[in-house]
Structures are given as structure tokens and as C-alpha cells.
Design a protein around this motif. Sequence first.
Motif, PDB file in Angstrom:
ATOM      1  N   SER A 176      -2.315   1.783  -4.331  1.00  0.00           N
ATOM      2  CA  SER A 176      -1.333   1.998  -3.012  1.00  0.00           C
ATOM      3  C   SER A 176      -0.390   0.831  -2.761  1.00  0.00           C
ATOM      4  CB  SER A 176      -2.027   2.441  -1.760  1.00  0.00           C
ATOM      5  OG  SER A 176      -2.841   3.440  -2.083  1.00  0.00           O
ATOM      6  N   CYS A 211      -5.245   3.945   0.419  1.00  0.00           N
ATOM      7  CA  CYS A 211      -5.353   5.095  -0.685  1.00  0.00           C
ATOM      8  C   CYS A 211      -4.249   6.089  -0.275  1.00  0.00           C
ATOM      9  CB  CYS A 211      -6.772   5.348  -0.793  1.00  0.00           C
ATOM     10  SG  CYS A 211      -7.642   3.875  -1.628  1.00  0.00           S
ATOM     11  N   TYR A 212      -3.475   5.861   0.204  1.00  0.00           N
ATOM     12  CA  TYR A 212      -2.570   7.116   0.724  1.00  0.00           C
ATOM     13  C   TYR A 212      -1.902   7.824  -0.423  1.00  0.00           C
ATOM     14  CZ  TYR A 212       2.109   5.059   0.438  1.00  0.00           C
ATOM     15  OH  TYR A 212       3.379   4.746  -0.448  1.00  0.00           O
ATOM     16  N   GLN A 213      -1.238   7.021  -1.473  1.00  0.00           N
ATOM     17  CA  GLN A 213      -0.884   7.709  -2.711  1.00  0.00           C
ATOM     18  C   GLN A 213      -1.562   8.229  -3.410  1.00  0.00           C
ATOM     19  OE1 GLN A 213       1.171   3.598  -4.031  1.00  0.00           O
ATOM     20  NE2 GLN A 213       3.126   4.476  -3.552  1.00  0.00           N
ATOM     21  N   GLY A 249      -7.097   0.415  -3.157  1.00  0.00           N
ATOM     22  CA  GLY A 249      -6.201  -0.141  -2.064  1.00  0.00           C
ATOM     23  C   GLY A 249      -6.666  -1.434  -1.451  1.00  0.00           C
ATOM     24  N   GLY A 308      -8.614   6.380  -5.906  1.00  0.00           N
ATOM     25  CA  GLY A 308      -7.879   5.582  -5.452  1.00  0.00           C
ATOM     26  C   GLY A 308      -8.136   3.979  -5.078  1.00  0.00           C
ATOM     27  N   LYS A 342      -2.514   3.003   5.709  1.00  0.00           N
ATOM     28  CA  LYS A 342      -2.266   3.596   4.403  1.00  0.00           C
ATOM     29  C   LYS A 342      -3.079   3.299   3.365  1.00  0.00           C
ATOM     30  CE  LYS A 342       2.569   4.958   5.256  1.00  0.00           C
ATOM     31  NZ  LYS A 342       4.036   5.188   4.830  1.00  0.00           N
TER      32      LYS A 342
END
Length: 803
Positions: free
Chosen positions: A265, A315-317, A305, A303, A313
Amino acid sequence: MVVTNPITSTVVLSCVSLYYYFGGKLTVSVSLLVIYALAYDSEHENFLSENSQEVKSLEPEKETKKKKKCCGGKDGGCCSTKNKNGAKKKEGCCGSGKCAPKNKNKSSGARSGDSEVTEKENEKEAKKSEFPMAVDFTQSFKIKGKSNSSELSELKVNGNNARPLKRFAKRIQNKKNDDNVEVDIIKSAMTISKDKLLNSQIYIFYSSLQGAAARNAEKAHVLLSESKELESKPILMNLDEIDDLDEYFVNTPVENALYIFVLPSYDSDCPLDYFLQTLSENFHDFRIDKFPLRKLVGYTVLGLGDSESWPEKFCYQAKMTDTWISKLGGRRIFPVGEVCVKVDGEDKVTEWIDLFCEMLKDDEPILYEYDENDDDYEDPEETNENDDDELIDLEDIGAVNNDSSLGIKKMVAKDSPTYKQLTKQGYTIVGSHSGVKICRWTKSDLRGTGSCYKQSLFNIVSSRCMELTPSLACSSKCVFCWRHGTNPVSKSWRWEVDEPEYILENALQGHYSKIKQMRGVPGVVAERFAKAFKVAHCALSLVGEPIMYPYINRFVELLHSKDISSFLVCNAQHPDALRNLGKVTQLYVSIDAPTKFDLKKVDRPLFKDFWERMLECLDLINSLQSHQRTVYRLTLVKGFNMGDISAYADLVERGNPCFIEVKGATFAGSSTGNGNSLTMQNIPFYEECTNFVKEFSAELQRRGLAYDVAAEHAHSNTILIANTKFKINNEWHTHIDFEKFFTLLKSGEEFTHLDYMAKTPEWALFGNGGFAPGNTRIHRKGKKKNKDLINETVTLPPLPAAI
């Protein structure tokens, strides 16, 4: 006596606000306010309990008369045990039994007295006053909707405290049981793998800028490769290096593919954004199979991050990827991993991978939580891929039924959404696959407020130009397209074909009908309005890919037979059609990006070999079609295709066109339906286009190529670079002598582009703006007006005879 102290409350609130204002944490501030509120409530409760006896002694009569009311009736309302006549009333609220206290041992003629009932009610009220903040939560966590036996059985199996299975929102048509009673059947959201997970071909995708994701993806690859139970060795792939994402996320490379994503992320732009944008576009693009990834055996996402520096945010991607893959039909077989790289990241990654490897050995059905808010969802088991959908023939990427027994369809049927969208945008649909539309520059020229860049560069008067396409279908989905994906797309022609004569006749009729609508518009010049009913030019562009039309040569010949010049635009994706193309007045080839990667990003072509097709078309421009007036059209989009000037020069050297038309993209709004994420930030200013053209021209000259900047139309942000063979006696001849063109064409003799060129007027040359005399410049949106241009009244020069 304890009373509310507003001064104390104000002081507490001020202190907390100052603490937060000077850098205090929001959570601490909120906690202080909650503590103060609880302290006040406790103090207030003690005050009530201490003085309850005093209040009762002061008002004894009110206490004895206090009764529960539910309907507001006299003497206790409908919940009272007496009616108006003093006789005993039936049990309950108005006799319904809902409000009155029940006595299980009650029998006829045997019940307690009214005073006894009143005392019990008073005792209950006294108990309630001791706990004024009590709330009934018994109904809060009940399953919404009707309960059924299957849900109860699930609760028994999973435990009393287990979360009930989430149900698929779509109900199957009601059926009747043996007793002729309708039964609602709900599809359970359970998925079963088509094959054993250990037999899958695992693909490990990663994207990395700083190397953390790459290292962890390699670790996952090593650990999975060491597993002896796996039938196939995992494949490691970098998402940033995949040329065609559709090969993996619209189609699947193998039937038993299983995807693992190891994604970081970032708080800045990164290649992963393009991947997420592609998934979003595929989901919203109605022309692609709604669930293309249901062919996967399954997928999971890991994820990475920084939960300390960027908690909002974290690990939002990775979560976004999980969402889009699921919406595209993917079957989640393992929870999304969320690992902070700063806190035991390596160990947690290893733990996640080990658990995943253990899960692969388990082929039990997996509970899947479908999105119940998606009303358009169709169960894959219930979907019939052979259904006759009116939109299915707009896209041939997905699984399309090409059974000839269904017959050949119309490209744009009158009852289709495509027809409604295009007509709403101002198109007149001609036949089943053609369209005509009046250009805004046509309206502007009729009113004497300026013509488009074609007049400045090539001598094409807008008021006498018809924009037409014999094919509304296109083989690209350009991000800057004005149509926002409303037109059909296809790689080849597979619809009904209308005759060229029919298309031209009805297109002229539709065009003239739109011209007539301008007769009442203020400022229309009568002379130009009269001449507009004799079309002199036809721009075969508008929307779609005109060269796809099977009878394009016959159609162009019809135009020429009516002394209408032809300006054909193609996207350089159909080399066979270009090879067989006959004589046109001017041939455009869109060059929207200098490299394969950028072209895929900007044009989003359907062909997998789109780059090879474009290069083959450029070779044809330099060989078989070298007798034509050829133009490279460059549409500049800031942030997409304005970087690699040297690569553009390579393409010019390969095709050797007569002209290079550089135009800044026009903003026509954004559209999620087409994945068009452009904003005004992507629209280049005139100065930026000018700098690009100067550097481009200098690069061409450095390579020994004979090109230079010739003309411009600053009003539409367009500049022309021309081959110096059109510069005769130090004067540019980029304009067209239309009368001579038709004379040469009718003679039947061979001729080239040098035989019908005309001198470029002074006002059109680069540096002079390109605004045609005889027109009035209108400044909009508060721009400073140039009085010399506004008040300029120049006599309109006589038009050429052919025009």
C-alpha cells in the motif's frame, strides 16, 4: 442539593477543545468528554435516589393515582381494569390482552382486587426509576426477514453464538409443496471448487516499488514450491510487467488457475493504481462478461502496509483488489492477509503462507458472502450463457455465442440502450450501423464566430462539412473518447450491412434536418446558411471505425461523385482494410501514444497484437498509400502520452506522413461506465502543446527528417507540422485545392498529393493564431476580451468554386 452547573460544563468543554486544538489526540479528547458525562450521570442518579422519599411524602396523592397509560384513556386509559361504569373490564388493552398484566392462575370470578394490581404496578415503576438508562436489546441482533427452519438448524450446528449464514439476496421463483402452499426458496451462498485445490495452477502476482512485496512474493513462491502435495509448480508474476492484463483478468490462462496477490500500500501514485483501475473498468464495462473471473478455482490476497505511519489506509489497496476480484466473479478461498511490515512482518507473512498451504488440502464447501446490495447479480449456476441479450453483441471480448442459427443482428437496434444513448447525445442513426451529427464548429461557423482547425490547416469550411460514420462500432476504447463508451466495440464486422447509397442519402437528409434547426438561432449568417445545404466535405470520423465498413470504397466513390471531399480517420488497427483502401482526399491515422505500453493505456484496443497492427499500418502509409495526403493525428493527454518524443519520432520515420497534426485533448467530462477517469488536470494548455511541438520538430530535424512547424489554430489548441516538400519558394502549401482534386479524379489519371495542394494564407501560419478573417472571436468564462478581435469586421472572402 446537586444541580447542573453550566459554568463547570463550559470550563471542561473549553479545556478539552484547547487540548485538541494544540495537537492533542482526538481519541483522548473524546474519552475525557465521555468520562465527564458519565460522572455527571452518576451524580444525577444519586441525587434522584436520595430525594425520592422526599418527593413521595410531598405528593402522596399523585403517587397513588399514578397509573400506566397506553392510549390516553380516562382513569388509566384502556389499560385500566375498570370501565366507565366501574364494572370489571375485559383483560388487556381494550380487551385485547396486550397491555394489562396477566395472571396465569386467573379463573372466572377469582382475581385480585384493583388495589392489589395498582400496588404491583407501582412496584414495577419504582424499580424502573432506579435504572433510568436501561435499554432493551433483545430485538437488535435478530436475523432480518422471515426466519426459517434452515437458519435454526445452522445455528444449532455452528453453536448458539455463531453468526448465521449470510443468504444470497436473489429469490428463486416460488414453488408449491404438496399442500399447495407457496414456499420461498433461497439460494445458499455456498461454493464448491470444480477441482481439488492442490491440482490448481497457482499464479502469484505482486507489485513492488521498494522491494518488500517482491521479497514476500518470492517467499510465498519458495514455500509453495516446496510443497509436495501441489501438482504444478507455482508461477511468479510481476503485475507491473504484464503487457495485457485482460489475458489474466478478463480471460484466464488455464482452466484450473488459482491467483495469489501479494500487494503493498502506497500513499503516492504507483503502477498498482493502473491495475486497480483496470479491474474497476472491467466491472463497470457492460460490454464485458459480468463475471469473467468465475472461471478461477479461487483467489486470495496478502496485503502489506504500515499500520503505524499510515493507519487510516493500512493495506487499503489489497482490500480494494479483493473487492474488485470478488465483484468480477472470483471465489475467495482464504481471508485477506493484513501484515504490518514494521511489526514482525516476516514472521506474520510466513504464518499466513503456512495457513494457506494447509487450507489447500481442504476441499470442503466454502461459505461465500455475496454482496446483497447488488441487485443485478445473477447466480452463475442459474445464468444461461446462451440467453439472447440485446447488448451481448456490443463486445466480443467475453464469451459470445456466435451461433449462425441465431441470424445476423443489427449493430444498433432501435429498441437498444445504445440507440437511446447515441440519439440522446445528438446523433441521427442511419440504418442499423451508421450515424451523423452536426458539429459544434458547424454551428459556430454558421453564426460567424469561427471555424474549426480544419479550415486553418487544410481549407475545410465547417459550415459545409458533414460529420458521418458508416460504422458506429470501434476496435478501441480510448480514454479521451467523447462518447464515454456508449458506442459498440468489436474487432471485426459481424452485423447486418446497409448499402452505401442508402447510408449517404439518409445521412444527407439527417444532416440537412439539423442545419434547418439553426434557422432561428440568433447571429446565423444567411449566406452561410444557404450554402450549408450543399455539403462540400465529409469527415468520416465522428465515432467508431469507418474503415471497418465492408463497402467503404464504394461509399467514398459516392461522395466523390457528388463533389464531396473525403477525410477518412482510422485508428491503425485494421491493416487489411487500409491495404485495400482506394483514393481519398485526405487519410488520417491516429497515433495516440509512442510506445506499446502507453498505447495500451490510452487507446485500450481490443486486439492483443494492437502494436504490431499499428506498425503494419504505418508501413502501408509509407508504401501502398504514399500517393495519398496522409496525416498523423496526435491527441495529447497530459499524464498519458506527452513524454517520449524520441519514440514519436521513430514512428514518423517509419511512416513518413505528409503532415503531423498535434491537438490537445478536449475535456468532455468523466465517465465510470467507460473507465474514463480524465479530469481537467489531463488537458494540456496551449503553451504546453506549443512546447511539445517545438521539441518534436527539433527532434525530427536532428534526425535529418524534413519536417517543420507550419500552421496552427490556437482557438482549438491544434498545431500542424508539415513535410517541407509542401514549402515551395519559402511559402507553405498545406491547404487543398478541391476544384483541382475533383478535376484530377475525374480524369482517371494517376496523381499524388502534390498535385492538388494550395497556398496556406498568412493568418493560418504558425504564430498568427489561425483565426479566420470574417469571423468574430467570442471570449467566454470571464476571459479578458480583445476589443480589436471582437470589433473586427472583415469582408468574407469568396469561397472556392468547388466549395
